[in-house]
Every structure is written in structure tokens, then in C-alpha cells.
Write an enzyme that holds these catalytic residues in place. Structure first.
Site, PDB file in Angstrom:
ATOM      1  N   ALA A 203       0.857  -1.126   0.062  1.00  0.00           N
ATOM      2  CA  ALA A 203       0.135  -0.108  -0.093  1.00  0.00           C
ATOM      3  C   ALA A 203       1.030   0.972  -0.127  1.00  0.00           C
ATOM      4  O   ALA A 203       1.915   1.282   0.534  1.00  0.00           O
ATOM      5  CB  ALA A 203      -1.025  -0.044   1.155  1.00  0.00           C
ATOM      6  N   HIS A 210      -1.804  -1.465   7.887  1.00  0.00           N
ATOM      7  CA  HIS A 210      -0.947  -1.579   9.093  1.00  0.00           C
ATOM      8  C   HIS A 210      -0.777  -0.349   9.856  1.00  0.00           C
ATOM      9  O   HIS A 210      -0.482  -0.494  11.004  1.00  0.00           O
ATOM     10  CB  HIS A 210       0.448  -2.161   8.552  1.00  0.00           C
ATOM     11  CG  HIS A 210       0.586  -3.743   8.034  1.00  0.00           C
ATOM     12  ND1 HIS A 210       0.689  -4.619   9.030  1.00  0.00           N
ATOM     13  CD2 HIS A 210       0.406  -4.210   6.854  1.00  0.00           C
ATOM     14  CE1 HIS A 210       0.466  -5.698   8.342  1.00  0.00           C
ATOM     15  NE2 HIS A 210       0.517  -5.580   6.817  1.00  0.00           N
ATOM     16  N   GLU A 266      -4.007 -12.695  -0.117  1.00  0.00           N
ATOM     17  CA  GLU A 266      -3.100 -12.637   0.942  1.00  0.00           C
ATOM     18  C   GLU A 266      -3.557 -13.379   2.306  1.00  0.00           C
ATOM     19  O   GLU A 266      -4.300 -12.995   3.085  1.00  0.00           O
ATOM     20  CB  GLU A 266      -2.481 -11.418   1.350  1.00  0.00           C
ATOM     21  CG  GLU A 266      -1.683 -10.417   0.451  1.00  0.00           C
ATOM     22  CD  GLU A 266      -1.301  -9.058   1.075  1.00  0.00           C
ATOM     23  OE1 GLU A 266      -1.587  -8.832   2.136  1.00  0.00           O
ATOM     24  OE2 GLU A 266      -0.651  -8.369   0.264  1.00  0.00           O
ATOM     25  N   HIS A 269      -2.753 -12.282   5.693  1.00  0.00           N
ATOM     26  CA  HIS A 269      -3.202 -11.039   6.296  1.00  0.00           C
ATOM     27  C   HIS A 269      -4.409 -10.908   7.039  1.00  0.00           C
ATOM     28  O   HIS A 269      -5.347 -10.973   6.450  1.00  0.00           O
ATOM     29  CB  HIS A 269      -3.246  -9.809   5.251  1.00  0.00           C
ATOM     30  CG  HIS A 269      -3.391  -8.582   5.753  1.00  0.00           C
ATOM     31  ND1 HIS A 269      -2.185  -7.510   5.636  1.00  0.00           N
ATOM     32  CD2 HIS A 269      -4.447  -7.764   5.817  1.00  0.00           C
ATOM     33  CE1 HIS A 269      -2.821  -6.362   6.089  1.00  0.00           C
ATOM     34  NE2 HIS A 269      -4.199  -6.519   6.352  1.00  0.00           N
TER      35      HIS A 269
END
Length: 296
Positions: A203, A210, A266, A269
Site C-alpha cells: 500500500a 498496518h 494474501e 493478512h
């Protein structure tokens, strides 16, 4: 008497011959002196002067031409530099405009916030309740990657205990990242793997989950250094896919939803959204964007 007469004639003849020779030599000398005094300047000197002047003119013309070429080259280089600066400025301007066009999240403290490529966190945002969960970490003690917001950290502890109860060993790999840290990661991915790859897996700063303090990348303890899509083939990956929602987590970027989330699959994640929301998303097999009607 006759003999003396012959001697006299011979002597007289010799004297006359000598006088004639001396007169002849004197005339020649006078002639050479006259020629020397009245000698004209050679034409070659005048020709050389003309040649030198012509060469000088040609040299001056050549120097003028070189000066003109240097000036033209200088102008071209200046135009190229200006073009490069303009292009760079336009790119920066486009980037700034693209960033300015993103919606700013109004409630960044909500555990149900949605941050993505169209929605960014407020400038300078950082959670004020970051803590370390009591779980196994891959990062060294004191590393910010061990941090989560308090509510998410408590939920992660419950999830890890449940996994361990069925014989699975999870490890927390990467949690909170500041804006500055995310910027470093994103730019490094662009340089090393290219823009297209970076935008699929990383990102841009200000749009990272995060940074919310609500996301944690997890892995199998046996394959701790591997955050790859093959994680779903491990027992830990399969268990998380089917049980993470019970503890308030969702697989944020599920398979087959790339066009909606903007990122590749992902399975590692985890994103904390609370048990109720996580269960609803799991049952519907949707994404945060679909759940809240925030389509790209």
C-alpha cells in the site's frame, strides 16, 4: 736586338690584356650593383599576405559558426532540462492530485474503518493505544511490528491460544507500521520489483492497514519467513481461513476479490473488525468494501 723586340711586344700585349680584363670585371660589378639597387619586391610576398587574410576570414567564420552551434546546443540542453523538470513536475503534480482525490477517513479510531486505495488515513495519524500481545513474534523485542491496538492485541492472544489448543503453531510477523515505515517499504518495492508488483502487494503510505494498528501478518512457526500464497496450503493457513472470524478477524484480501480490494490474495493478512462484523463477512464470503458498500 730582335730578341729584345719580341720580349717588349709580349710584355706590352700582356699589359693590354690585363687592362681589358680589369675593365670587363668592373663593368660586370657595376651592372650587378645597379640591378641590386633597382630590384622589385617579389610578388610572392603580396600573395602570402592575401592568403593569410583569406585564412583569417575563414577562421573567423568558423569560430562564429562554432559559437552559434555551441549556443544552439546550450539552448537544446536547456530545453531538454526544462522538459525533464516539467515532466517530473507533472508527475509529482499528478501524484499529488491523485492523493488529494482520496477520501479521508473521518473515524480512524473505529475498528470497522475501511482504508484502501480510495480511502486514506488522516495526515499524521497514529493509534494511541498500541501494545504488544502475549504471543510468539518473529520480530525482535521492541520492534514496532509487534504492536497492535489494545482490542486487537487481546483478540490475537485468544486466536493464538485456540490454534495452539488444536496443535497448531502460529507466529506474529508484522503488525503496526508508521506512515514513514510504509513509505520506505512501498518505495523499495517499486525500485526492486516494479510499480505494478508494488501496487498489488504494497500500500502507498497513508493507505495501509498496518498503519491502523488493526492488522497483523501471521505465519506458520515452521515457515515463519514465508509470507506467500502457499501459506493457505499449511494447516495453520487452512485453520485461519475457517476460524479467524470467531475471534474478530477476517482475511482482508481474499482470493477472487482482487478487483474489489485492489490487492492480490494474501491468506496471511489478518484484519481485526470485531466478532460480529467478522462473522457476517465470513458467512457472506465478501470483503470490507462489499460489506460497507464502498466499491472502488
Amino acid at each position: 736586338m730582335k730578341k729584345m723586340g719580341l720580349v717588349f711586344i709580349f710584355t706590352l700585349t700582356f699589359i693590354l690584356a690585363s687592362c681589358e680584363q680589369e675593365r670587363y670585371s668592373s663593368e660586370k660589378l657595376d651592372e650587378r650593383n645597379y640591378e641590386a639597387e633597382h630590384k622589385e619586391e617579389p610578388e610572392t610576398e603580396e600573395v602570402n599576405v592575401d592568403v593569410n587574410e583569406e585564412q583569417k576570414k575563414e577562421q573567423e567564420q568558423q569560430e562564429e559558426q562554432e559559437d552559434q552551434e555551441d549556443q544552439e546546443d546550450s539552448e537544446e540542453n536547456s530545453e531538454e532540462k526544462n522538459t525533464d523538470k516539467n515532466n517530473e513536475s507533472e508527475q509529482n503534480q499528478d501524484s499529488n492530485q491523485a492523493e488529494d482525490s482520496l477520501a479521508v477517513i473521518e473515524n480512524p479510531e473505529s475498528v470497522e474503518l475501511v482504508v484502501n486505495k480510495q480511502r486514506k488515513l488522516p495526515d499524521g495519524y497514529a493509534p494511541n493505544d498500541l501494545v504488544e500481545a502475549n504471543v510468539s513474534y518473529y520480530a525482535a523485542e521492541g520492534d514496532p511490528k509487534r504492536l497492535l491496538r489494545q482490542e486487537a492485541a487481546t483478540a490475537l492472544e485468544e486466536l493464538f491460544k485456540a490454534a495452539k489448543a488444536v496443535g497448531l503453531e502460529l507466529v506474529a510477523v508484522s503488525g503496526y507500521r508508521s506512515y514513514e515505515r510504509q513509505k520506505q517499504i512501498y518505495e523499495s518495492n517499486v525500485v526492486n520489483k516494479g510499480q505494478e508488483h508494488a501496487d498489488k502487494f504494497s500500500a502507498k503510505p497513508g493507505t495501509s492497514e498496518h498503519q491502523t494498528g488493526l492488522a497483523m501478518d501471521v505465519a506458520s512457526a515452521a515457515l515463519v519467513a514465508v509470507l506467500e500464497q502457499s501459506f493457505i496450503e499449511t494447516d495453520e493457513g487452512k485453520w485461519l481461513e475457517n476460524h479467524a472470524h470467531k475471534y474478530g478477524f477476517v482475511i482482508r484480501y481474499p482470493e477472487g476479490k482482487e478487483a474489489i480490494t485492489g490487492y492480490s490474495y494474501e491468506p496471511w493478512h489478518l484484519r481485526y473488525v470485531g466478532k460480529n462484523t467478522a462473522s457476517e463477512i465470513y458467512q457472506a464470503q465478501t470483503t470490507l468494501e462489499e460489506h460497507f458498500g464502498l466499491y472502488p
